[in-house]
Design an enzyme around this catalytic site. Structure first.
Site, short mmCIF file in Angstrom:
data_model
loop_
_atom_site.label_atom_id
_atom_site.label_comp_id
_atom_site.label_asym_id
_atom_site.label_seq_id
_atom_site.Cartn_x
_atom_site.Cartn_y
_atom_site.Cartn_z
N MET A 105 8.36 5.15 6.03
CA MET A 105 8.57 3.75 5.69
C MET A 105 9.89 3.56 4.95
O MET A 105 10.56 2.54 5.11
CB MET A 105 7.41 3.20 4.87
CG MET A 105 6.07 3.21 5.62
SD MET A 105 6.13 2.65 7.34
CE MET A 105 6.77 1.02 7.19
N GLU A 106 10.28 4.56 4.16
CA GLU A 106 11.57 4.48 3.46
C GLU A 106 12.72 4.50 4.46
O GLU A 106 13.69 3.74 4.33
CB GLU A 106 11.68 5.63 2.45
CG GLU A 106 10.83 5.45 1.21
CD GLU A 106 9.33 5.67 1.39
OE1 GLU A 106 8.58 5.40 0.43
OE2 GLU A 106 8.89 6.11 2.48
N LEU A 119 0.81 -1.21 0.00
CA LEU A 119 0.00 0.00 0.00
C LEU A 119 0.84 1.27 0.00
O LEU A 119 0.32 2.38 0.08
CB LEU A 119 -0.97 0.00 1.19
CG LEU A 119 -1.93 -1.19 1.23
CD1 LEU A 119 -2.84 -1.10 2.44
CD2 LEU A 119 -2.75 -1.29 -0.06
N HIS A 174 3.12 4.28 -1.49
CA HIS A 174 3.13 5.04 -2.74
C HIS A 174 4.52 5.07 -3.34
O HIS A 174 5.52 5.05 -2.62
CB HIS A 174 2.69 6.49 -2.47
CG HIS A 174 1.27 6.60 -2.07
ND1 HIS A 174 0.88 6.53 -0.76
CD2 HIS A 174 0.13 6.75 -2.81
CE1 HIS A 174 -0.44 6.64 -0.70
NE2 HIS A 174 -0.92 6.77 -1.93
N ASP A 178 23.95 -10.56 7.36
CA ASP A 178 24.42 -11.42 6.27
C ASP A 178 25.95 -11.46 6.22
O ASP A 178 26.53 -12.51 5.96
CB ASP A 178 23.85 -10.93 4.94
CG ASP A 178 24.25 -11.83 3.79
OD1 ASP A 178 24.12 -13.07 3.92
OD2 ASP A 178 24.68 -11.30 2.75
#
Length: 157
Positions: free
Chosen positions: A112-113, A76, A78, A127
């Site tokens: 969110m970024e 959701l 953008h 990792d």
């Protein structure tokens, strides 16, 4: 007072919020998190002797790349222009502290970024060190600041 979730229709179905009518504004968000690892890994990070190579450079690039790919990961979210992304990494006695700041001049924020940048940078660290320390942990990922947009500035206490 009932909370209204913008990503839900009145019928309770998930949908992407339409931001077409919103004007682009300058927005910024900062997120922080950490990777906790063994004293041996901390020593190897400080000495630059982790067998897989330059952990911090790899994590920095992974975080920047991730900030630009949020709509591919979050259904959701953008598609926005990520106009700036910085990933700061600090080796501590416990592991690595990560700070990501993302900037845009767009119709919706970049929280969110910033969070995605921190978590993917942390995953890159895991990792890179998992062959030496399988017990490494990603911890305390959170937004610490956002500015711009309708809701203005916010800082975590």
């Amino acid at each position: 007072m009932a909370m209204k979730f913008t990503h839900l229709t009145q019928a309770g179905e998930a949908h992407m919020v339409d931001v077409t009518a919103k004007q682009p504004t300058v927005r910024e968000a900062t997120a922080k998190g950490s990777v906790t690892c063994s004293p041996d890994v901390v020593r190897a990070l400080r000495e630059g002797t982790v067998p897989k190579g330059d952990v911090l450079a790899t994590a920095r690039i992974a975080g920047i790349s991730a900030a630009k790919r949020v709509p591919e990961l979050l259904p959701l979210a953008h598609t926005i222009g990520v106009h700036g992304a910085s990933i700061d990494l600090e080796i501590t006695d416990e592991g690595v502290d990560i700070t990501a700041t993302v900037r845009t001049a767009d119709r919706t924020g970049v929280e969110m970024e910033a969070l995605t940048a921190v978590t993917v940078a942390a995953l890159a660290i895991i990792d890179m060190v998992k062959g030496v320390d399988r017990s490494a942990v990603i911890a305390n990922c959170r937004i610490t600041h956002k500015s711009g947009g309708r809701s203005g500035d916010w800082h975590r206490e």
